[in-house]
Design a protein around this motif. Structure first.
Motif, PDB file in Angstrom:
ATOM      1  N   CYS A  41       0.817  -1.228   0.000  1.00 46.97           N
ATOM      2  CA  CYS A  41       0.000   0.000   0.000  1.00 46.97           C
ATOM      3  C   CYS A  41       0.843   1.268   0.000  1.00 46.97           C
ATOM      4  N   LYS A  42       2.099   1.144   0.335  1.00 47.77           N
ATOM      5  CA  LYS A  42       2.953   2.319   0.489  1.00 47.77           C
ATOM      6  C   LYS A  42       2.956   3.225  -0.752  1.00 47.77           C
ATOM      7  N   PRO A  43       3.103   2.682  -1.970  1.00 49.88           N
ATOM      8  CA  PRO A  43       3.083   3.563  -3.151  1.00 49.88           C
ATOM      9  C   PRO A  43       1.763   4.325  -3.313  1.00 49.88           C
ATOM     10  N   ILE A  44       0.662   3.704  -2.938  1.00 51.06           N
ATOM     11  CA  ILE A  44      -0.640   4.379  -3.018  1.00 51.06           C
ATOM     12  C   ILE A  44      -0.684   5.520  -2.010  1.00 51.06           C
ATOM     13  N   LEU A  45      -0.300   5.229  -0.774  1.00 53.25           N
ATOM     14  CA  LEU A  45      -0.349   6.233   0.296  1.00 53.25           C
ATOM     15  C   LEU A  45       0.604   7.393   0.035  1.00 53.25           C
ATOM     16  N   GLU A  46       1.745   7.121  -0.556  1.00 55.89           N
ATOM     17  CA  GLU A  46       2.721   8.178  -0.830  1.00 55.89           C
ATOM     18  C   GLU A  46       2.212   9.180  -1.859  1.00 55.89           C
ATOM     19  N   ARG A  47       1.194   8.814  -2.615  1.00 55.11           N
ATOM     20  CA  ARG A  47       0.603   9.720  -3.603  1.00 55.11           C
ATOM     21  C   ARG A  47      -0.542  10.539  -3.025  1.00 55.11           C
ATOM     22  N   MET A  48      -0.883  10.285  -1.784  1.00 60.99           N
ATOM     23  CA  MET A  48      -1.967  11.017  -1.133  1.00 60.99           C
ATOM     24  C   MET A  48      -1.366  12.184  -0.349  1.00 60.99           C
ATOM     25  N   PRO A  49      -1.638  13.418  -0.762  1.00 52.97           N
ATOM     26  CA  PRO A  49      -1.007  14.573  -0.111  1.00 52.97           C
ATOM     27  C   PRO A  49      -1.412  14.754   1.355  1.00 52.97           C
ATOM     28  N   GLU A  50      -2.497  14.148   1.777  1.00 55.41           N
ATOM     29  CA  GLU A  50      -2.952  14.286   3.165  1.00 55.41           C
ATOM     30  C   GLU A  50      -2.130  13.441   4.138  1.00 55.41           C
ATOM     31  N   ILE A  51      -1.425  12.453   3.604  1.00 55.49           N
ATOM     32  CA  ILE A  51      -0.694  11.505   4.445  1.00 55.49           C
ATOM     33  C   ILE A  51       0.726  11.994   4.694  1.00 55.49           C
ATOM     34  N   ASN A  52       1.106  12.017   5.957  1.00 51.17           N
ATOM     35  CA  ASN A  52       2.460  12.394   6.346  1.00 51.17           C
ATOM     36  C   ASN A  52       3.425  11.240   6.107  1.00 51.17           C
ATOM     37  N   LYS A  53       3.046  10.047   6.587  1.00 45.17           N
ATOM     38  CA  LYS A  53       3.951   8.907   6.491  1.00 45.17           C
ATOM     39  C   LYS A  53       3.154   7.614   6.349  1.00 45.17           C
ATOM     40  N   ALA A  54       3.614   6.729   5.483  1.00 43.09           N
ATOM     41  CA  ALA A  54       3.064   5.382   5.350  1.00 43.09           C
ATOM     42  C   ALA A  54       3.981   4.449   6.133  1.00 43.09           C
ATOM     43  N   ILE A  55       3.416   3.764   7.097  1.00 42.88           N
ATOM     44  CA  ILE A  55       4.183   2.866   7.958  1.00 42.88           C
ATOM     45  C   ILE A  55       3.811   1.427   7.599  1.00 42.88           C
ATOM     46  N   GLU A  56       4.827   0.611   7.373  1.00 42.73           N
ATOM     47  CA  GLU A  56       4.576  -0.776   6.996  1.00 42.73           C
ATOM     48  C   GLU A  56       4.047  -1.568   8.184  1.00 42.73           C
ATOM     49  N   MET A  57       2.916  -2.239   7.977  1.00 38.78           N
ATOM     50  CA  MET A  57       2.317  -3.089   8.998  1.00 38.78           C
ATOM     51  C   MET A  57       3.158  -4.357   9.131  1.00 38.78           C
ATOM     52  N   PRO A  58       3.695  -4.621  10.323  1.00 39.39           N
ATOM     53  CA  PRO A  58       4.557  -5.788  10.487  1.00 39.39           C
ATOM     54  C   PRO A  58       3.789  -7.109  10.623  1.00 39.39           C
ATOM     55  N   LEU A  59       2.467  -7.052  10.648  1.00 38.67           N
ATOM     56  CA  LEU A  59       1.658  -8.265  10.765  1.00 38.67           C
ATOM     57  C   LEU A  59       1.047  -8.599   9.408  1.00 38.67           C
ATOM     58  N   THR A  60       0.821  -9.877   9.173  1.00 36.11           N
ATOM     59  CA  THR A  60       0.220 -10.285   7.911  1.00 36.11           C
ATOM     60  C   THR A  60      -1.299 -10.151   7.981  1.00 36.11           C
ATOM     61  N   HIS A  61      -1.920 -10.095   6.812  1.00 28.98           N
ATOM     62  CA  HIS A  61      -3.380  -9.983   6.740  1.00 28.98           C
ATOM     63  C   HIS A  61      -4.022 -11.196   7.419  1.00 28.98           C
ATOM     64  N   GLY A  62      -4.948 -10.951   8.310  1.00 29.90           N
ATOM     65  CA  GLY A  62      -5.657 -12.022   9.005  1.00 29.90           C
ATOM     66  C   GLY A  62      -4.970 -12.514  10.267  1.00 29.90           C
TER      67      GLY A  62
END
Length: 75
Positions: A41-62
């Motif tokens: 998701c990081k590339p998507i979030l980095e294109r959103m001007p409202e977001i300061n920082k995209a932090i990688e979730m260290p847990l897997t989905h589910g």
């Protein structure tokens, strides 16, 4: 004001979540909004001007991992 949002794990949901970030920025212009989400998701979030920082979730989905999530929240 600092805001941490745990973002969704699906592409469409992540794109739609931008309306939340826009609304938050309109209501609180000085807010610093960080989003914790899967690494892809990081590339998507980095294109959103409202977001300061995209932090990688260290847990897997589910992965529930209550104590890991609790520890993340305290950090």
């Amino acid at each position: 004001m600092k805001i941490l949002i745990i973002g969704p794990s699906w592409v469409g949901d992540m794109v739609m979540s931008q309306s939340l970030y826009i609304t938050l920025k309109h209501q609180h212009p000085d807010a610093i909004i960080d989003v914790m989400a899967p690494a892809w998701c990081k590339p998507i979030l980095e294109r959103m001007p409202e977001i300061n920082k995209a932090i990688e979730m260290p847990l897997t989905h589910g992965e529930f991992a209550f104590f890991k999530r609790r520890q993340l929240g305290k950090m």
